[in-house]
Design an enzyme around this catalytic site. Structure first.
Site, PDB file in Angstrom:
ATOM      1  N   ASP A  37      22.962 -27.595  95.567  1.00  0.00           N
ATOM      2  CA  ASP A  37      21.952 -28.100  96.479  1.00  0.00           C
ATOM      3  C   ASP A  37      21.034 -26.984  96.950  1.00  0.00           C
ATOM      4  OD1 ASP A  37      22.839 -30.663  96.308  1.00  0.00           O
ATOM      5  OD2 ASP A  37      23.845 -30.709  98.250  1.00  0.00           O
ATOM      6  N   LYS A  59      17.300 -31.286  97.367  1.00  0.00           N
ATOM      7  CA  LYS A  59      16.281 -32.162  97.926  1.00  0.00           C
ATOM      8  C   LYS A  59      15.667 -31.483  99.142  1.00  0.00           C
ATOM      9  CE  LYS A  59      19.057 -36.227  96.694  1.00  0.00           C
ATOM     10  NZ  LYS A  59      20.253 -35.472  96.275  1.00  0.00           N
ATOM     11  N   MET A 173      19.469 -32.007 109.249  1.00  0.00           N
ATOM     12  CA  MET A 173      18.288 -32.290 108.421  1.00  0.00           C
ATOM     13  C   MET A 173      17.223 -33.046 109.220  1.00  0.00           C
ATOM     14  SD  MET A 173      20.447 -33.462 105.020  1.00  0.00           S
ATOM     15  CE  MET A 173      21.530 -34.519 105.998  1.00  0.00           C
TER      16      MET A 173
END
Length: 263
Positions: A37, A59, A173
């Site tokens: 990631d 992402k 996030m």
């Protein structure tokens, strides 16, 4: 018959290599392929063998270059090639890491896999800053929430429950949606002067911290130009910050007096 490989869903912890579990470090050091990631620190990726193939699938807010369904298929393909695959995720694979979706896909395809837990970002940030996520007289509980939804859908959280001032709220996030999150918490009764902290790249040499309050933390974090993963801690426990200004220390002392009165 061709040998089927094995996939390890590994938690990379909050960023510092020495906060990896021993099992995680051993598996990274033996991996043939590391599917990682965006939140995995370069210091941890450096632990992979020189011959290992590193595949980034990270992402970013409103930017998903490799959809989750493709990541799932990639893990299956690599295992069918007989590879020893480490699927490396920041924090813990099962806390906002979508590890359970990958585990379900691997199980459905008959691929052997194991899950290796990691220290999640909230725990790492708490340890680094001295802000305990629970503390008698300040917070009787803690809730972890995600700051974004699948396909960037609107947030639909339990705002009334989250607005409890006796509960610490940790937002993962949430940098892009923090104005909305703070606004909803204020709308449902959380006081604007409740202390809040933003921590970027916790436990790494790039760590940055910002102490603010609920009604200004979103703007303050934007002005500070935080880069990398940002975690928000909202609640009275931020008074525990070991580099807190004098006003926060005074508030903490008052909180301790209230606790003693209720003991």
């Amino acid at each position: 018959m061709k040998r089927i490989g094995r996939v390890y869903l590994v938690g990379a912890g909050p960023g510092a290599p020495d906060l990896l579990t021993l099992r995680a470090a051993r598996l990274i050091g033996a991996a043939e392929v590391v599917v990682h990631d965006r939140l995995v620190s370069p210091e941890i990726l450096a632990l992979a063998p020189a011959a290992a193939r590193l595949i980034p699938v990270g992402k970013a807010p409103r930017n998903h270059p490799v959809p989750q369904e493709e990541i799932n298929r990639l893990l299956v393909r690599l295992a069918l090639q007989g590879r020893m695959v480490v699927r490396l995720k920041g924090g813990d694979p099962y806390i906002f890491g979508r590890g359970s979706e990958e585990a379900a896909e691997l199980h459905a395809e008959g691929i052997p896999f194991e899950v290796v837990p990691g220290i999640t970002a909230a725990q790492g940030a708490a340890a680094a800053t001295g802000v305990s996520l629970t503390h008698r007289g300040l917070a009787s509980g803690v809730r972890y929430v995600t700051g974004h939804c699948r396909a960037d859908a609107p947030l639909d959280l339990d705002w009334r429950g989250l607005a409890d001032p006796d509960t610490t709220v940790v937002v993962y996030m949430g940098a892009a949606n923090m104005p909305q999150i703070a606004g909803k918490l204020l709308e449902h009764g959380m006081p604007g002067d409740l202390p809040a902290m933003a921590i970027a790249s916790a436990t790494t040499p790039r760590e940055r911290r910002l102490v603010s309050r609920l009604d200004t933390v979103a703007d303050d974090a934007t002005r500070a130009g935080f880069d990398g993963p940002v975690l928000f801690i909202i609640g009275r426990v931020v008074w525990l910050y070991r580099e807190a200004p004098g006003e926060m220390v005074a508030r903490l002392a008052a909180g301790a007096q209230r606790e003693a009165a209720c003991a």
